[in-house]
Scaffold this active site. Structure first.
Site, mmCIF file in Angstrom:
data_model
loop_
_atom_site.group_PDB
_atom_site.id
_atom_site.type_symbol
_atom_site.label_atom_id
_atom_site.label_comp_id
_atom_site.label_asym_id
_atom_site.label_seq_id
_atom_site.Cartn_x
_atom_site.Cartn_y
_atom_site.Cartn_z
ATOM 1 N N GLU A 1 23.247 0.247 31.367
ATOM 2 C CA GLU A 1 23.067 0.191 30.120
ATOM 3 C C GLU A 1 21.957 -0.664 29.751
ATOM 4 O O GLU A 1 20.814 -1.038 29.485
ATOM 5 C CB GLU A 1 24.439 -0.392 29.142
ATOM 6 C CG GLU A 1 25.245 1.209 28.946
ATOM 7 C CD GLU A 1 24.803 1.659 28.163
ATOM 8 O OE1 GLU A 1 23.505 1.265 27.403
ATOM 9 O OE2 GLU A 1 24.682 2.495 28.288
ATOM 10 N N CYS B 1 31.444 12.535 27.248
ATOM 11 C CA CYS B 1 31.713 11.339 27.912
ATOM 12 C C CYS B 1 33.318 11.485 29.046
ATOM 13 O O CYS B 1 33.579 12.002 28.111
ATOM 14 C CB CYS B 1 32.101 10.394 27.017
ATOM 15 S SG CYS B 1 32.423 8.484 27.215
ATOM 16 N N HIS C 1 27.231 8.250 32.757
ATOM 17 C CA HIS C 1 26.360 7.123 33.177
ATOM 18 C C HIS C 1 26.230 7.401 34.830
ATOM 19 O O HIS C 1 24.426 6.513 35.285
ATOM 20 C CB HIS C 1 26.842 5.475 33.033
ATOM 21 C CG HIS C 1 26.824 5.189 32.181
ATOM 22 N ND1 HIS C 1 27.330 5.791 30.246
ATOM 23 C CD2 HIS C 1 26.023 4.376 30.986
ATOM 24 C CE1 HIS C 1 26.928 5.171 29.616
ATOM 25 N NE2 HIS C 1 26.709 4.066 29.224
ATOM 26 N N ASP D 1 28.308 10.538 23.301
ATOM 27 C CA ASP D 1 28.638 9.990 24.791
ATOM 28 C C ASP D 1 28.881 8.547 23.364
ATOM 29 O O ASP D 1 28.517 7.856 22.249
ATOM 30 C CB ASP D 1 27.724 9.874 25.564
ATOM 31 C CG ASP D 1 27.855 8.836 26.862
ATOM 32 O OD1 ASP D 1 29.520 8.609 27.275
ATOM 33 O OD2 ASP D 1 27.590 8.361 27.927
ATOM 34 N N SER D 2 29.438 7.106 24.823
ATOM 35 C CA SER D 2 29.350 6.446 24.113
ATOM 36 C C SER D 2 28.117 5.037 24.631
ATOM 37 O O SER D 2 28.046 3.984 23.871
ATOM 38 C CB SER D 2 30.320 5.432 25.172
ATOM 39 O OG SER D 2 30.485 5.435 26.337
ATOM 40 N N CYS E 1 31.559 9.681 34.759
ATOM 41 C CA CYS E 1 31.510 8.996 34.257
ATOM 42 C C CYS E 1 29.903 9.316 33.547
ATOM 43 O O CYS E 1 28.518 9.622 34.714
ATOM 44 C CB CYS E 1 31.452 7.181 34.595
ATOM 45 S SG CYS E 1 30.487 6.734 33.485
HETATM 46 N N1 DGL Z 1 29.619 7.516 29.808
HETATM 47 C C1 DGL Z 1 30.975 6.998 29.594
HETATM 48 C C2 DGL Z 1 31.810 8.492 30.465
HETATM 49 O O1 DGL Z 1 30.786 9.385 31.158
HETATM 50 C C3 DGL Z 1 31.982 6.255 29.556
HETATM 51 C C4 DGL Z 1 31.294 5.097 29.799
HETATM 52 C C5 DGL Z 1 31.732 3.720 28.807
HETATM 53 O O2 DGL Z 1 32.413 2.784 29.464
HETATM 54 O O3 DGL Z 1 31.743 3.476 27.440
HETATM 55 O O4 DGL Z 1 33.121 7.912 31.470
#
Ligand code: DGL
Length: 288
Positions: free
Chosen positions: A157, A77, A191, A14-15, A189
């Protein structure tokens, strides 16, 4: 594949910290499987970057994980899955690749008898239309209502999982989608599941299901490991290792809060130099 080969880790990436939602589901569903997690914390957020940049970053991460002998890749991600899946799959060769969009689309269709699905995600994911395409491939009659929520990732974050600013932001973002009488809302997402309790309050309706693709992803991983003969044997001991690109402290703090366990093996790597050009660094012994 030999039994010991099957003890190689699953590579989950993931990012940032968000992919830990998938790690948690994998730990619960597949307790014998080792995991090597990659969070690109130095370059998060991805969701507001161009497709070309995301493809480039994704390719670097995949190379890194392949060099560390993973047996399966899970794109945890949505943004990478939305715009870089072809690049990732091509690079992975014969290593199976799973992604959270496929899992989320399947879970949403089966949880939406009225055929009205809301999807929230990063601007890149929403603009790519990837969810609508995958949902329509499963059921063309479903209506999909999408909303980009660019501020959610920085709020997560930052660890503001239950904060007045996050709550106000969520109310603003969800207003139009909620006006559409949706049956389910896809947290598109990785997150966002960290905001689940807050989003549940803001949605304020028990009949709207919040779809978090983590559990379905773990389920699909279990099926695929069995189909491909890659499942860890019953004598395996799972080990977990986390690799990030910025200093580990914040990742560790938020991650521990979320996973409910201590994150001990967190290392920082320099992705530019570690994955490129070097011969594969086999570290199978780490996972026995
Ligand atoms: N966690 C990522 C997703 O599922 C993206 C978060 C980011 O913008 O880096 O899209």
């Amino acid at each position: 594949m030999s039994t010991l080969g099957n003890r190689r880790p699953i590579g989950v990436f993931d990012s940032g910290v968000g992919g830990l939602t998938v790690v948690r589901a994998l730990m619960e569903r597949l307790p014998l499987e080792s995991i090597l997690y990659f969070g690109d914390t130095a370059r998060v957020p991805y969701g507001i970057k161009s497709n070309a940049t995301i493809e480039h970053f994704s390719a670097q991460i995949v190379d890194f994980l392949l060099h560390h002998a993973v047996k399966m890749l899970i794109v945890a991600c949505n943004t990478m899955a939305a715009v870089a899946l072809k690049t990732i799959t091509a690079r992975a060769g014969n290593i199976p690749v799973l992604d959270v969009i496929e899992a989320g689309a399947r879970a949403a269709v089966s949880a939406s008898p009225g055929g009205r699905i809301g999807v929230i995600g990063t601007p890149t994911t929403i603009n790519s239309n990837a969810y609508a395409r995958r949902i329509h491939a499963l059921d063309p009659s479903v209506r999909v209502y999408s909303q980009a929520c660019p501020l959610f990732v920085p709020l997560v974050e930052e660890g503001w999982l239950d904060h007045v600013v996050t709550r106000l932001t969520a109310r603003e973002y969800l207003r139009t989608v909620l006006a559409e009488e949706i049956d389910s809302l896809v947290l598109g997402c990785t997150h966002y599941p960290l905001l689940k309790p807050l989003l549940h309050d803001v949605v304020g309706r028990e009949d709207v299901k919040l779809i978090d693709s983590a559990t379905t992803t773990a389920e699909l991983a279990a099926v695929r490991l069995n189909e491909t003969g890659l499942a860890a044997d019953s004598q395996s001991h799972a080990s977990y290792r986390y690799v990030v690109t910025d200093i580990p402290l914040r990742f560790q703090t938020i991650g521990e809060r979320f996973l409910g366990r201590s994150l001990e093996n967190v290392e920082r790597v320099d992705i530019e130099n570690d994955a490129s050009g070097k011969p594969p660094r086999r570290r199978r012994t780490d996972f026995r």
